[in-house]
Each structure stands twice: as structure tokens, then as C-alpha cells.
Design a protein around this motif. Structure first.
Motif, PDB file in Angstrom:
ATOM      1  N   UNK A  71       0.857  -1.187   0.000  1.00  0.00           N
ATOM      2  CA  UNK A  71       0.000   0.000   0.000  1.00  0.00           C
ATOM      3  C   UNK A  71       0.894   1.238   0.000  1.00  0.00           C
ATOM      4  N   UNK A  72       0.588   2.155  -0.916  1.00  0.00           N
ATOM      5  CA  UNK A  72       1.388   3.387  -0.998  1.00  0.00           C
ATOM      6  C   UNK A  72       0.544   4.551  -0.516  1.00  0.00           C
ATOM      7  N   UNK A  73       1.086   5.316   0.428  1.00  0.00           N
ATOM      8  CA  UNK A  73       0.258   6.353   1.072  1.00  0.00           C
ATOM      9  C   UNK A  73      -0.113   7.538   0.187  1.00  0.00           C
ATOM     10  N   UNK A  74       0.290   7.533  -1.098  1.00  0.00           N
ATOM     11  CA  UNK A  74      -0.108   8.657  -1.957  1.00  0.00           C
ATOM     12  C   UNK A  74      -1.589   8.577  -2.351  1.00  0.00           C
ATOM     13  N   UNK A  79      -9.403   3.790  -0.820  1.00  0.00           N
ATOM     14  CA  UNK A  79      -9.371   3.618  -2.274  1.00  0.00           C
ATOM     15  C   UNK A  79      -8.658   2.323  -2.646  1.00  0.00           C
ATOM     16  N   UNK A  80      -7.555   2.089  -1.959  1.00  0.00           N
ATOM     17  CA  UNK A  80      -6.763   0.873  -2.209  1.00  0.00           C
ATOM     18  C   UNK A  80      -7.589  -0.367  -1.854  1.00  0.00           C
ATOM     19  N   UNK A 142     -15.361  -1.984 -14.777  1.00  0.00           N
ATOM     20  CA  UNK A 142     -15.079  -1.364 -13.476  1.00  0.00           C
ATOM     21  C   UNK A 142     -15.645   0.044 -13.391  1.00  0.00           C
ATOM     22  N   UNK A 143     -15.535   0.804 -14.472  1.00  0.00           N
ATOM     23  CA  UNK A 143     -16.078   2.176 -14.466  1.00  0.00           C
ATOM     24  C   UNK A 143     -17.602   2.131 -14.300  1.00  0.00           C
ATOM     25  N   UNK A 159     -10.386   8.487  -8.966  1.00  0.00           N
ATOM     26  CA  UNK A 159      -9.356   8.298  -7.929  1.00  0.00           C
ATOM     27  C   UNK A 159      -9.136   6.817  -7.658  1.00  0.00           C
ATOM     28  N   UNK A 160     -10.226   6.063  -7.612  1.00  0.00           N
ATOM     29  CA  UNK A 160     -10.108   4.628  -7.318  1.00  0.00           C
ATOM     30  C   UNK A 160      -9.368   3.903  -8.439  1.00  0.00           C
ATOM     31  N   UNK A 161      -9.711   4.250  -9.677  1.00  0.00           N
ATOM     32  CA  UNK A 161      -9.089   3.544 -10.806  1.00  0.00           C
ATOM     33  C   UNK A 161      -7.794   4.213 -11.266  1.00  0.00           C
ATOM     34  N   UNK A 162      -7.477   5.344 -10.627  1.00  0.00           N
ATOM     35  CA  UNK A 162      -6.222   6.044 -10.912  1.00  0.00           C
ATOM     36  C   UNK A 162      -6.106   6.479 -12.379  1.00  0.00           C
TER      37      UNK A 162
END
Lengths: 195, 145
Positions: A71-74, A79-80, A142-143, A159-162
């Protein structure tokens, strides 16, 4: 949830994640309690059967625990986790769809009374749409799932799908078209010739 | 079927969860049996591994380095070697600071950082070898002395 609230929650999540990574396993409980409803809801709306929702929810959290170092905190933890839950639930429904459909049908067929036939038709259509959603390009699927089924805003889905918001809008448009074509081709008796 | 009706079909799938879910105890029982996720602890191990790899790179460079020191002795090679050593230390310190700043991450990132430490060592080895070749060319032979 509003901006400051969401920020505060994201900070709390991050603190809990760091604590877990430092060996404080109990801090994970906080995350489970906070997000179990969200994960279970995703599983349920993805098509996981009522009797499997708890199992799938547990599996998602165990999986999240195992991958926590990735997990990356950015991005926010929620969301992750959301993405993880969605992918896991889709995999689960794909694997067990046939068996579950078979076991759920008798209960539905047994339904008798006013509106039972309409309910059955609606359930059947829903199942067909869900299957088609799994079969189309996952970027579109997914969208569509996030915005229409989960009721997320376009910016949240982005944001979720980046991906940029514009990409989500394009995927929604193309996804609807792909879904429509697939349903009309595979199930003309249900979806063909409607206005 | 129109786009709008497609959207309607999708929105019908948005059903509320009919049951309250509480999996916290079950999840905690399962994760208690698992090792701590690869966080800072394993991270330290990876850092040590990357430094070890860098040391291997240095050891590889040490062979030519010794010869260079001998070859460049008349040209102030020890000063060059000392500066090289200091630069290498500085580069490693940068990598180390980067590792600490990241505070955790995927296996790919770990591998990349270990690779960067080795790459620094390899770069220094290359520089030393280059200097050595240059020094050999400049060293006066017995015949010309």
C-alpha cells in the motif's frame, strides 16, 4: 464524507497501517471495523451470494493484510481497499456463478404470489446484466460498476481507478455501448428491440 | 435498447446490503497466524542485502583498485582512491536516505534500490578501471626512462 473528514480518516488509516507494519497486529482490527461494511457492500453488489458475503469480506481483509506493505500512502487506504475488494469479489463471482445460480433459483421459482413473476424477471435480467458486466473489457466494467452500481461520483471513480475523470466518462460511454451490444446479441429475448 | 435504459439496468444492481456484517474477530484470528506484512522489519533486511550487494561490487572493484593504487602511486593515486572512496560512501548514503524516506514498498522498488547500490559500485569500478588504463598509458616504460 466531506473533505476534512475524509482527510482525518485517511490520516487515521495511515497511522493504523504503519502500526501494523511495525508489528502491532491489533491495529488492523480498527481498519476491519471501519471498512467491513464497505467491503461487504461491494461484494454483495458484485453478485456475491448472501451466504458468502461474510467469507468474501474476511478473505478481502486477509488479502489486504498480506499486501499491506504494498500500500502506498499517496492514495487513501479506502481507495486501495476498494479496488482490492472489487477485484476479489469479481473473481469470486466468476468462479462460483454457475453453482450459486443453480442453488438460488429454486428459492426464486418457489416464490409465489402477486408480483413474484415480475420479481423473477427482474432478478434474471439483473443476473444477465451482471454476467455481461464481467464479460466486457474490465476497464469499462469497473467504471460502470463504480458509477452506476456503487453510486460513486465520476471523480471518486477516477481516484479509485487512478485515471483522469475524462477517461472515466469515456469508459462509461463506451462501456454502456459494449454492454448493450453484448446483451442484445446474447439475450435478444430479454434485451432486444426495446426503445 | 437505448443508453438510458442500459444505465437503468445497471442502477438496478445497486442493492443495499441486507445483513449486518461483523468479521473483525474472524479476520483477527486469521491474521494472528500470519507473519507481520513485509514492512520496515523486512525492509531493514532488504537494505542490508542491498548494502551487501554494494560491498560485493566494491570487492569486485578492489582487485583492479589495488593495481590502480600501485600504478598511480607516482601520480597521487592514493588521493584519487580516497576521493573515490568518499564519493562512493556519499552515494551509498543517498541511497540509504532514499530507502528510509520510502519507508516501505513493493518488491519491485526494493529490487530497484538494491540494484542502484550495485550500479554505484559498478560505476566506480568502471571509473577506476578507466583511470588505471589511463595511468598505464602515462607511466614511462623502462625503455624510455
Amino acid at each position: 464524507m466531506t473533505g476534512p473528514e475524509a482527510d482525518a480518516r485517511a490520516r487515521e488509516d495511515l497511522r493504523a497501517v504503519r502500526a501494523v507494519l511495525e508489528g502491532e497486529t491489533d491495529a488492523f482490527r480498527e481498519l476491519v471495523e471501519r471498512y467491513q461494511g464497505m467491503v461487504a457492500g461491494i461484494a454483495w453488489r458484485t453478485g456475491v451470494g448472501r451466504e458468502d458475503v461474510e467469507d468474501v469480506t474476511s478473505e478481502v481483509f486477509v488479502k489486504a493484510y498480506g499486501s499491506l506493505a504494498q500500500f502506498r500512502p499517496d492514495h487513501p487506504f479506502a481507495t486501495w481497499l476498494y479496488r482490492l475488494a472489487m477485484n476479489h469479489s469479481i473473481d469470486h463471482t466468476r468462479k462460483g456463478r454457475r453453482e450459486r445460480l443453480r442453488s438460488e433459483m429454486p428459492a426464486q421459482v418457489a416464490a409465489d404470489g402477486p408480483g413474484a413473476e415480475a420479481d423473477l424477471e427482474r432478478d434474471e435480467r439483473g443476473e444477465l446484466v451482471r454476467r455481461a458486466l464481467d464479460a466486457i473489457d474490465p476497464r469499462y466494467g469497473n467504471a460502470l460498476r463504480l458509477v452506476y452500481v456503487e453510486g460513486r461520483k465520476v471523480e471518486e471513480a477516477a481516484a479509485i481507478l487512478d485515471v483522469p475523470e475524462g477517461t472515466i466518462k469515456t469508459r462509461l460511454m463506451r462501456g454502456r455501448e459494449a454492454l448493450r451490444r453484448m446483451l442484445e446479441r446474447r439475450h435478444p429475448e430479454h434485451f432486444g428491440g426495446e426503445g | 435498447m437505448k443508453y438510458e435504459s442500459m444505465e437503468r439496468e445497471l442502477r438496478r444492481l445497486a442493492r443495499p446490503l441486507p445483513v449486518e456484517v461483523d468479521v473483525a474477530s474472524r479476520v483477527m484470528a486469521r491474521v494472528a497466524a500470519l507473519p507481520v506484512p513485509a514492512g520496515p522489519r523486512r525492509w531493514g533486511l532488504l537494505l542490508a542485502a542491498s548494502l551487501f550487494l554494494a560491498a560485493v561490487g566494491l570487492a569486485v572493484a578492489a582487485g583492479p583498485g589495488a593495481r590502480i593504487a600501485a600504478a598511480l602511486a607516482p601520480h597521487g593515486a592514493s588521493v584519487v582512491a580516497a576521493i573515490g572512496g568518499a564519493l562512493f560512501e556519499a552515494a551509498l548514503a543517498v541511497v540509504r536516505a532514499g530507502l528510509e524516506a520510502c519507508g516501505g514498498g513493493g518488491a519491485f522498488r526494493h529490487a530497484l534500490q538494491a540494484f542502484s547500490a550495485v550500479a554505484i559500485a559498478a560505476l566506480f569500478a568502471f571509473c577506476l578501471a578507466f583511470l588505471m588504463r589511463d595511468a598505464r598509458r602515462q607511466r614511462p616504460s623502462e625503455a624510455t626512462r
